[in-house]
Write a protein that holds these residues in place. Structure first.
Motif, PDB file in Angstrom:
ATOM      1  N   LEU A 234      24.530 -33.005  95.626  1.00  0.00           N
ATOM      2  CA  LEU A 234      23.705 -32.467  94.096  1.00  0.00           C
ATOM      3  C   LEU A 234      24.025 -30.707  95.598  1.00  0.00           C
ATOM      4  O   LEU A 234      23.933 -29.830  94.434  1.00  0.00           O
ATOM      5  N   CYS A 235      23.044 -30.070  95.976  1.00  0.00           N
ATOM      6  CA  CYS A 235      24.093 -28.556  96.770  1.00  0.00           C
ATOM      7  C   CYS A 235      24.653 -28.590  97.271  1.00  0.00           C
ATOM      8  O   CYS A 235      25.132 -27.689  96.352  1.00  0.00           O
ATOM      9  N   SER A 236      26.155 -29.270  97.598  1.00  0.00           N
ATOM     10  CA  SER A 236      27.500 -28.507  97.574  1.00  0.00           C
ATOM     11  C   SER A 236      28.483 -28.508  96.183  1.00  0.00           C
ATOM     12  O   SER A 236      28.587 -28.113  95.834  1.00  0.00           O
ATOM     13  N   VAL A 237      28.303 -29.906  96.015  1.00  0.00           N
ATOM     14  CA  VAL A 237      29.409 -30.370  94.997  1.00  0.00           C
ATOM     15  C   VAL A 237      28.860 -29.157  93.617  1.00  0.00           C
ATOM     16  O   VAL A 237      28.801 -28.752  92.560  1.00  0.00           O
ATOM     17  N   VAL A 238      27.021 -30.006  93.250  1.00  0.00           N
ATOM     18  CA  VAL A 238      27.359 -28.905  91.592  1.00  0.00           C
ATOM     19  C   VAL A 238      26.520 -27.826  92.326  1.00  0.00           C
ATOM     20  O   VAL A 238      26.709 -27.069  91.303  1.00  0.00           O
ATOM     21  N   GLY A 239      25.973 -27.725  92.933  1.00  0.00           N
ATOM     22  CA  GLY A 239      24.945 -26.947  93.555  1.00  0.00           C
ATOM     23  C   GLY A 239      25.578 -25.295  93.285  1.00  0.00           C
ATOM     24  O   GLY A 239      25.760 -24.495  93.083  1.00  0.00           O
ATOM     25  N   ASN A 240      27.288 -25.440  94.537  1.00  0.00           N
ATOM     26  CA  ASN A 240      27.219 -24.749  95.158  1.00  0.00           C
ATOM     27  C   ASN A 240      28.646 -24.358  93.057  1.00  0.00           C
ATOM     28  O   ASN A 240      29.028 -23.162  93.065  1.00  0.00           O
ATOM     29  N   GLY A 241      29.168 -25.641  92.641  1.00  0.00           N
ATOM     30  CA  GLY A 241      29.515 -25.506  91.111  1.00  0.00           C
ATOM     31  C   GLY A 241      29.201 -24.326  90.481  1.00  0.00           C
ATOM     32  O   GLY A 241      29.240 -23.396  90.044  1.00  0.00           O
ATOM     33  N   LEU A 242      27.506 -24.621  90.232  1.00  0.00           N
ATOM     34  CA  LEU A 242      27.105 -23.668  89.178  1.00  0.00           C
ATOM     35  C   LEU A 242      26.767 -22.343  90.145  1.00  0.00           C
ATOM     36  O   LEU A 242      27.166 -21.112  89.387  1.00  0.00           O
ATOM     37  N   TRP A 243      26.720 -22.282  91.054  1.00  0.00           N
ATOM     38  CA  TRP A 243      26.651 -20.509  91.831  1.00  0.00           C
ATOM     39  C   TRP A 243      27.721 -19.574  91.459  1.00  0.00           C
ATOM     40  O   TRP A 243      27.675 -18.984  91.380  1.00  0.00           O
ATOM     41  N   ASN A 244      29.052 -20.583  91.877  1.00  0.00           N
ATOM     42  CA  ASN A 244      29.859 -20.029  91.304  1.00  0.00           C
ATOM     43  C   ASN A 244      30.275 -19.533  90.123  1.00  0.00           C
ATOM     44  O   ASN A 244      31.200 -18.431  90.251  1.00  0.00           O
ATOM     45  N   TYR A 245      30.137 -20.519  89.202  1.00  0.00           N
ATOM     46  CA  TYR A 245      30.391 -20.104  87.805  1.00  0.00           C
ATOM     47  C   TYR A 245      29.664 -18.544  87.349  1.00  0.00           C
ATOM     48  O   TYR A 245      30.026 -17.645  86.814  1.00  0.00           O
ATOM     49  N   ALA A 246      28.073 -18.618  87.940  1.00  0.00           N
ATOM     50  CA  ALA A 246      27.282 -17.624  87.903  1.00  0.00           C
ATOM     51  C   ALA A 246      27.987 -16.456  88.541  1.00  0.00           C
ATOM     52  O   ALA A 246      27.333 -15.321  88.288  1.00  0.00           O
TER      53      ALA A 246
END
Length: 310
Positions: A234-246
């Motif tokens: 949740l935090c690394s795979v999905v959360g980091n992916g969202l952050w990188n897009y932003a």
């Protein structure tokens, strides 16, 4: 070159904050385990999942990236993941969720100030109202958190401040590094970071295994496995992916304010864990922090004449 997309970027930033807020709760769920063990377990799981997901694009990415890019990935893995998480977990266990959240809540102010030095960044004078509101929100909650804390919080405060510095370096370096690699998508960069982080976590696992520890029941190990696996996904795979897009569709000065949502969701989860409602000071802090985000977003709107010319 990426075109700014404020609405989509802010939604991605909010989603990343909602998932990252869970990181503050994880050490409290498994207090029998040392922060070093939590970091090793989380990032080994992150590395394994990332390796599987990035495998189809591995050959293309290997040809695209140079030695400088791999060094950057190692640096990001340390500052934004392993070192940061060990310090964060230590701060939560020594000083509590509220104290740690309060210190990490300084990230929006620090990152925004650093981003204001970028070329073509919004002038600092236009960001001042947002920074003032954010500082006011943090001030409302810091005095309360520190007044409740005991002597053990001094160690927690030191770890939280070190974590603040580590993640500030990561946020700035990560945003600028992706800007140099338009051929690599935001999620691919996240997965590559995960692969390198997993490799580094192998070295972290050695001292974690050698640490003296009390006997733990099978149920505790099962809970530990579930927590680190959930945090990794949740935090690394999905959360980091969202952050990188932003990070690719928002300027760094606005990205700094997006970190507010990690802080707010961490507080929300902390209230649920402690089974209490926010105090008046915490309500005021939340309102001021959200107002700071809105003021920062307004500061990044182009002037009316510029919009008409465009």
């Amino acid at each position: 070159m990426y075109v700014y997309n404020t609405r989509a970027g802010m939604l991605a930033g909010i989603g990343a904050g909602a998932l990252w807020g869970l990181v503050f709760l994880a050490p409290a769920l498994v207090p029998a385990f040392h922060p070093l063990e939590l970091a090793a377990g989380r990032y080994l799981a992150y590395g394994l999942v990332a390796l599987v997901l990035v495998a189809p694009a591995w050959q293309r990415l290997r040809r695209t990236l140079g030695w400088r890019d791999w060094r950057t990935l190692l640096w990001l893995s340390l500052t934004g993941n392993i070192v940061y998480y060990v310090l964060l977990a230590s701060a939560v266990q020594a000083g509590g969720v509220a104290l740690t959240s309060m210190v990490i809540g300084l990230l929006p102010v620090v990152v925004t100030l650093v981003g204001s030095r970028d070329r073509d960044a919004v002038p600092l004078r236009r960001l001042f109202p947002s920074l003032l509101l954010s500082a006011g929100g943090l001030g409302c909650i810091s005095w309360q958190s520190l007044s409740r804390a005991g002597h053990a919080s001094l160690l927690g405060l030191a770890c939280a401040l070190a974590a603040l510095l580590s993640w500030t370096v990561y946020a700035v370096s990560n945003s600028r590094s992706m800007g140099r690699l338009p051929a690599v998508s935001a999620q691919e960069w996240n997965l590559l970071t995960g692969v390198v982080t997993g490799a580094a976590a192998l070295l972290l696992a050695v001292p974690a295994l050698l640490m003296p520890a009390a006997a733990r029941a099978p149920a505790q190990w099962l809970q530990f496995t579930g927590v680190v696996a959930a945090v990794a996904m949740l935090c690394s795979v999905v959360g980091n992916g969202l952050w990188n897009y932003a990070s690719r569709v928002l300027p760094l000065t606005l990205m700094g304010q997006m970190i507010v949502f990690e802080f707010l969701f961490a507080l929300l989860y902390g209230y649920a864990w402690e089974r209490r409602w926010p105090t008046p000071a915490e309500y005021a802090a939340t309102a001021l922090l959200l107002a700071g985000v809105l003021a920062c977003a307004a500061a990044h709107r182009p002037p009316r004449m510029a919009r008409a010319a465009a």
